[in-house]
Design an enzyme around this catalytic site. Sequence first.
Site, PDB file in Angstrom:
ATOM      1  N   LYS A   1       0.838  -1.199   0.000  1.00 37.16           N
ATOM      2  CA  LYS A   1       0.000   0.000   0.000  1.00 37.16           C
ATOM      3  C   LYS A   1       0.875   1.252   0.000  1.00 37.16           C
ATOM      4  O   LYS A   1       0.689   2.154  -0.801  1.00 37.16           O
ATOM      5  CB  LYS A   1      -0.925  -0.015   1.227  1.00 37.16           C
ATOM      6  CG  LYS A   1      -1.794   1.221   1.327  1.00 37.16           C
ATOM      7  CD  LYS A   1      -2.771   1.148   2.483  1.00 37.16           C
ATOM      8  CE  LYS A   1      -3.466   2.497   2.625  1.00 37.16           C
ATOM      9  NZ  LYS A   1      -4.386   2.562   3.763  1.00 37.16           N
TER      10      LYS A   1
ATOM     11  N   GLU B   1      10.597  -4.760   4.285  1.00 38.19           N
ATOM     12  CA  GLU B   1      10.623  -6.192   3.968  1.00 38.19           C
ATOM     13  C   GLU B   1      10.311  -6.407   2.483  1.00 38.19           C
ATOM     14  O   GLU B   1      11.016  -7.122   1.772  1.00 38.19           O
ATOM     15  CB  GLU B   1       9.568  -6.939   4.800  1.00 38.19           C
ATOM     16  CG  GLU B   1       9.843  -6.976   6.288  1.00 38.19           C
ATOM     17  CD  GLU B   1       9.231  -5.801   7.036  1.00 38.19           C
ATOM     18  OE1 GLU B   1       9.198  -4.680   6.483  1.00 38.19           O
ATOM     19  OE2 GLU B   1       8.802  -5.993   8.187  1.00 38.19           O
TER      20      GLU B   1
ATOM     21  N   GLY C   1      -4.854  -1.485   4.865  1.00 36.14           N
ATOM     22  CA  GLY C   1      -4.073  -2.624   4.374  1.00 36.14           C
ATOM     23  C   GLY C   1      -4.743  -3.957   4.675  1.00 36.14           C
ATOM     24  O   GLY C   1      -4.854  -4.832   3.826  1.00 36.14           O
ATOM     25  N   ARG C   2      -5.229  -4.128   5.908  1.00 35.64           N
ATOM     26  CA  ARG C   2      -5.804  -5.419   6.297  1.00 35.64           C
ATOM     27  C   ARG C   2      -7.223  -5.602   5.767  1.00 35.64           C
ATOM     28  O   ARG C   2      -7.859  -6.621   6.047  1.00 35.64           O
ATOM     29  CB  ARG C   2      -5.733  -5.579   7.820  1.00 35.64           C
ATOM     30  CG  ARG C   2      -6.370  -4.454   8.604  1.00 35.64           C
ATOM     31  CD  ARG C   2      -5.971  -4.492  10.078  1.00 35.64           C
ATOM     32  NE  ARG C   2      -6.445  -3.323  10.821  1.00 35.64           N
ATOM     33  CZ  ARG C   2      -5.803  -2.177  10.895  1.00 35.64           C
ATOM     34  NH1 ARG C   2      -4.656  -2.029  10.256  1.00 35.64           N
ATOM     35  NH2 ARG C   2      -6.289  -1.171  11.599  1.00 35.64           N
TER      36      ARG C   2
ATOM     37  N   GLU D   1      -4.864  -6.036  14.763  1.00 40.62           N
ATOM     38  CA  GLU D   1      -4.288  -4.766  14.316  1.00 40.62           C
ATOM     39  C   GLU D   1      -5.366  -3.677  14.353  1.00 40.62           C
ATOM     40  O   GLU D   1      -5.064  -2.490  14.399  1.00 40.62           O
ATOM     41  CB  GLU D   1      -3.699  -4.897  12.895  1.00 40.62           C
ATOM     42  CG  GLU D   1      -2.678  -3.816  12.571  1.00 40.62           C
ATOM     43  CD  GLU D   1      -1.893  -4.078  11.288  1.00 40.62           C
ATOM     44  OE1 GLU D   1      -0.780  -4.611  11.377  1.00 40.62           O
ATOM     45  OE2 GLU D   1      -2.400  -3.751  10.199  1.00 40.62           O
TER      46      GLU D   1
ATOM     47  N   HIS E   1      -5.357 -32.289  18.587  1.00 45.03           N
ATOM     48  CA  HIS E   1      -4.224 -33.120  19.001  1.00 45.03           C
ATOM     49  C   HIS E   1      -3.055 -32.254  19.481  1.00 45.03           C
ATOM     50  O   HIS E   1      -1.921 -32.711  19.513  1.00 45.03           O
ATOM     51  CB  HIS E   1      -3.804 -34.026  17.844  1.00 45.03           C
ATOM     52  CG  HIS E   1      -4.925 -34.946  17.454  1.00 45.03           C
ATOM     53  ND1 HIS E   1      -5.158 -36.144  18.092  1.00 45.03           N
ATOM     54  CD2 HIS E   1      -5.908 -34.806  16.535  1.00 45.03           C
ATOM     55  CE1 HIS E   1      -6.221 -36.724  17.557  1.00 45.03           C
ATOM     56  NE2 HIS E   1      -6.700 -35.931  16.618  1.00 45.03           N
TER      57      HIS E   1
ATOM     58  N   LYS F   1       9.238  -0.533  13.789  1.00 42.87           N
ATOM     59  CA  LYS F   1       9.821  -0.281  12.460  1.00 42.87           C
ATOM     60  C   LYS F   1      10.933   0.753  12.563  1.00 42.87           C
ATOM     61  O   LYS F   1      12.017   0.593  12.005  1.00 42.87           O
ATOM     62  CB  LYS F   1       8.754   0.260  11.487  1.00 42.87           C
ATOM     63  CG  LYS F   1       7.763  -0.759  10.999  1.00 42.87           C
ATOM     64  CD  LYS F   1       6.869  -0.128   9.928  1.00 42.87           C
ATOM     65  CE  LYS F   1       5.637  -0.960   9.676  1.00 42.87           C
ATOM     66  NZ  LYS F   1       4.666  -0.326   8.776  1.00 42.87           N
TER      67      LYS F   1
HETATM   68  O1  F6P Z   1       2.505  -4.331   9.750  1.00 40.52           O
HETATM   69  C1  F6P Z   1       1.976  -3.077   9.590  1.00 40.52           C
HETATM   70  C2  F6P Z   1       1.463  -2.795   8.235  1.00 40.52           C
HETATM   71  O2  F6P Z   1       1.465  -1.430   8.127  1.00 40.52           O
HETATM   72  C3  F6P Z   1       0.089  -3.390   7.965  1.00 40.52           C
HETATM   73  O3  F6P Z   1      -0.922  -2.575   8.411  1.00 40.52           O
HETATM   74  C4  F6P Z   1       0.129  -3.543   6.487  1.00 40.52           C
HETATM   75  O4  F6P Z   1      -0.855  -4.430   6.052  1.00 40.52           O
HETATM   76  C5  F6P Z   1       1.535  -4.058   6.285  1.00 40.52           C
HETATM   77  O5  F6P Z   1       2.305  -3.338   7.218  1.00 40.52           O
HETATM   78  C6  F6P Z   1       2.093  -3.890   4.916  1.00 40.52           C
HETATM   79  O6  F6P Z   1       2.103  -2.562   4.523  1.00 40.52           O
HETATM   80  P1  F6P Z   1       2.250  -2.143   3.007  1.00 40.52           P
HETATM   81  O7  F6P Z   1       1.119  -2.755   2.243  1.00 40.52           O
HETATM   82  O8  F6P Z   1       2.209  -0.658   2.992  1.00 40.52           O
HETATM   83  O9  F6P Z   1       3.565  -2.681   2.503  1.00 40.52           O
END
Ligand code: F6P
Length: 554
Positions: A205, A211, A266-267, A352, A383, A511
């Site tokens: 987003k 990452e 995002g979620r 979240e 289990h 972060k």
């Molecule tokens: O982990 C935090 C977060 O900001 C989430 O809310 C989001 O879904 C995820 O990181 C990934 O963010 P982006 O889509 O901006 O890479």
Amino acid sequence: MDITQLPSWQQLETLAQHMRRRHLRDLFAADPERGRRFSLELPEFLFDYSKNLVDDEVLVKLLQLARDADLGTWRRDMFAGAPINRTEGRPVLHAALRGGLPDSVELHGGAVQSQVESELGRLKEFVNLLHNGGVTGCTGKAITDVVNLGVGGSHLGPQMVIEALRAHRRGDIRVHFVSNVDGAQLADVLEQLDTETTMFVVSSKTFTTTETLTNARSALRWFGDMMSQEQILHSHFVAVTANPEKAREFGITPQRVFQFWDWVGGRYSLWSAIGLPIAIAIGFNGFRALLDGAAGMDRHFREAPLEENAPVLMALLSLWYCTFMGYPAHAVLPYEQALHMLPAYLQQADMESNGKSTTRAGEEATYATGPLIWGMLGINGQHAFYQYLHQSPEVVPADFIGSVTPGHDLPGHHEILLANMLAQSQALMNGVSVGQVASELAAKGLSEDEVAALAPYKVHRGNKPSNTILLRELNPGSLGALIALYEHKIFVQGVILQIYSFDQWGVELGKGLAAALQPQLESGDAHDQDTSTSQLIDFYQRVRSGTPVHGAAG
Ligand code: F6P
């Protein structure tokens, strides 16, 4: 308004004290109609909430609390595009992505709906082209493998849905996911792939997530000098983002940048272009059916009276346990292999959103907010951790989720699976008393002393509540409805608890710290850190540089 001062809130606190002394067994015994009365049949599923520690009085008060908390106004405002995500100054419009707004709402002169439709149109065109072999890599070979690079909301929703809808796959493009910056995951995936026929979808987003961008850069390097960097980016990279400028800066061709908007959390974004991998895996029509299923749940949430409204009831029950009864955790237990990622997906969606302690008034909440969500496939959990559910002193309310129609044609399996699901919710509810245990042991021929010694270990207190969601069939439409059910549940719970459910400030702190620690890990100079962190960095440095490490600390 201080919600805890409302009469409905205070009455619920008193009712919770009474309810702690009641037993589900007795609630069922007192009402032969309980199963039917405390359940809802919707087009896609039966929602049975009868095995919950509530009676009519509690439900009436919970519904009153929802009204007192102005749920109707918040719901109307969300669907009307009001900026209810106030800490970020944004509306919350994931329902617009699936056509789930009321017909009367025309946001920004229809701009929202037309943006959504035009992006869906681009998605459809791209997916069809891909399926027809019309998307080629830079050596002219058709793309056969797509790798989604994204994390959190840019990963969990798409992968969970694709896993859930394996039986609905279309075409033969293989879809892979890499979310972890641990290079082991990317390396594993790359090992199976051919540079000439692989395409990466950089899903982010913000397009600033370390990452994802680190994985994207490594993916780009993987192509080596097969062609120029521009050609590789042009033919092998697609972006999905709400920040198209950044994607272009990365070098992704504007025609291959699919957009969504800052009014999609995002979620909550799997319904947007973030769902591209879903559309690739199940075809665009399947993706549409998923959206339609969710839109059906949007309608139900908007229109059904509160007492017959599945997301509202789910939220009220969750709130009842977490906030009033003092049960802080909630288990998600799917009895459907295809739903194996649902617990992980719902962890992000719920925690979240509602894992917060500052109220809308900017004050510290004096009550428990959203639950800790956990779980796994029910059969595997049986289990593993069900022992805890059955006999630990803690009460963990649970959602059992199954489907009437099996997703395979192997005889006999499905009945065993569903019998287990029903048995577990029944066992959790009823338990087994010491008297029952004693007579069973005596019937097996144990002496009185042996019975007395063993019986206490076999007692199950029971009285552990659960919901059961029994889908008619797991398909794109019913999955869309199921996900939207949980989304609205989360919203309702946040509204009543006066939490801003659509921001996520709590993930930012770490972060920032990671960005500062990264160079220190590299240099080993961490003298300004606390003694724990600096010791860990020192150990890291000594191991990396081959300096002998002593066994004992000190
Ligand atoms: O982990 C935090 C977060 O900001 C989430 O809310 C989001 O879904 C995820 O990181 C990934 O963010 P982006 O889509 O901006 O890479």
